[in-house]
Design an enzyme around this catalytic site. Sequence first.
Site, PDB file in Angstrom:
ATOM      1  N   PRO A   2       0.893  -0.760  -0.163  1.00  0.00           N
ATOM      2  CG  PRO A   2      -0.617  -1.344   1.230  1.00  0.00           C
ATOM      3  CD  PRO A   2       0.839  -1.797   1.634  1.00  0.00           C
ATOM      4  CD  GLU A   3       5.491   1.498  -1.765  1.00  0.00           C
ATOM      5  OE1 GLU A   3       6.426   3.639  -2.932  1.00  0.00           O
ATOM      6  OE2 GLU A   3       6.310   1.213  -1.588  1.00  0.00           O
ATOM      7  CE  LYS A  55       3.515   5.724   1.842  1.00  0.00           C
ATOM      8  NZ  LYS A  55       4.854   4.743   3.101  1.00  0.00           N
ATOM      9  NE  ARG A 247      10.088  -0.346   4.671  1.00  0.00           N
ATOM     10  CZ  ARG A 247       9.399   0.249   4.982  1.00  0.00           C
ATOM     11  NH1 ARG A 247       9.029   1.585   5.008  1.00  0.00           N
ATOM     12  NH2 ARG A 247       8.169  -0.544   3.961  1.00  0.00           N
TER      13      ARG A 247
END
Length: 257
Positions: A2-3, A55, A247
């Site tokens: 989900p971006e 987002k 990340r």
Amino acid sequence: MPEGDTIHYAANRIRPVLAGHVPDELETPHPRFGRDRWPERLAGRTVTSVDAHGKHLFLRFEGGLTIHSHLRMTGSWRVLDGGKRPSRATWLRLRRGDRQVLQLNGPVLELMTDSRTRFDQRLAQLGPDVLAPEFDYGRFLRRLRDDDPTRPIGDALLRQQTIAGIGNMWKVEGCFAAGVDPWRPTGRVSDEEAVRIVELVRPRMQQSALDGKQDRWRRIYGKAGRPCPRCGAASHIRVRGQWDDNRPTFWCPTCQR
Ligand SMILES: [Zn+2]
């Protein structure tokens, strides 16, 4: 993942079902909403708009009430035809005619007044939306320069106050497309280079927001050890966790400088 493009794609699918209409049904099956009375509070109200910023997704109802959603890593939106029963993962279900809009697994799903959406710190401080029809490059650069200049450019692109909507995959692909090393400290990245990353990522994300096909833009994300698509067998894609949130960051050490 989900971006911003995932969220805009969801908004683009939900809008024709709900915008301008009163939902025939609205329920919050998840136990955490047991006492929140959303069906009563939203009964008979028209959905005035469905929009996204970065987002974040907003379902706005007449009378100044807004449902705010952020999917983080786990949530999703679905638009279904027909009367399939919602699963246990359903936090919110809206029906109009034979179409249903489902929100699954939250994890951020809240009913807010419009004034709170304007003053809420998380929302008020968001940077320009990477998917906005007109992107504010000046504001993006000012926010980027306010950030820690030692922070690697890859991680700086994830800061939603600088630019809203870029997540880990688009950070990786944007830096690759622009030939910029995601590990380079932001203080040593020129304005032109930073703008170039955004200019390359925007049309790709805009296309993904229209068709929902994000995966086809993955050239190096998740491809550690494979030959670089630009350098060929002469160089291989590497991966390492970046900055505070660790990340996974993919890059080619040869053609990204
Ligand atoms: Zn390369």
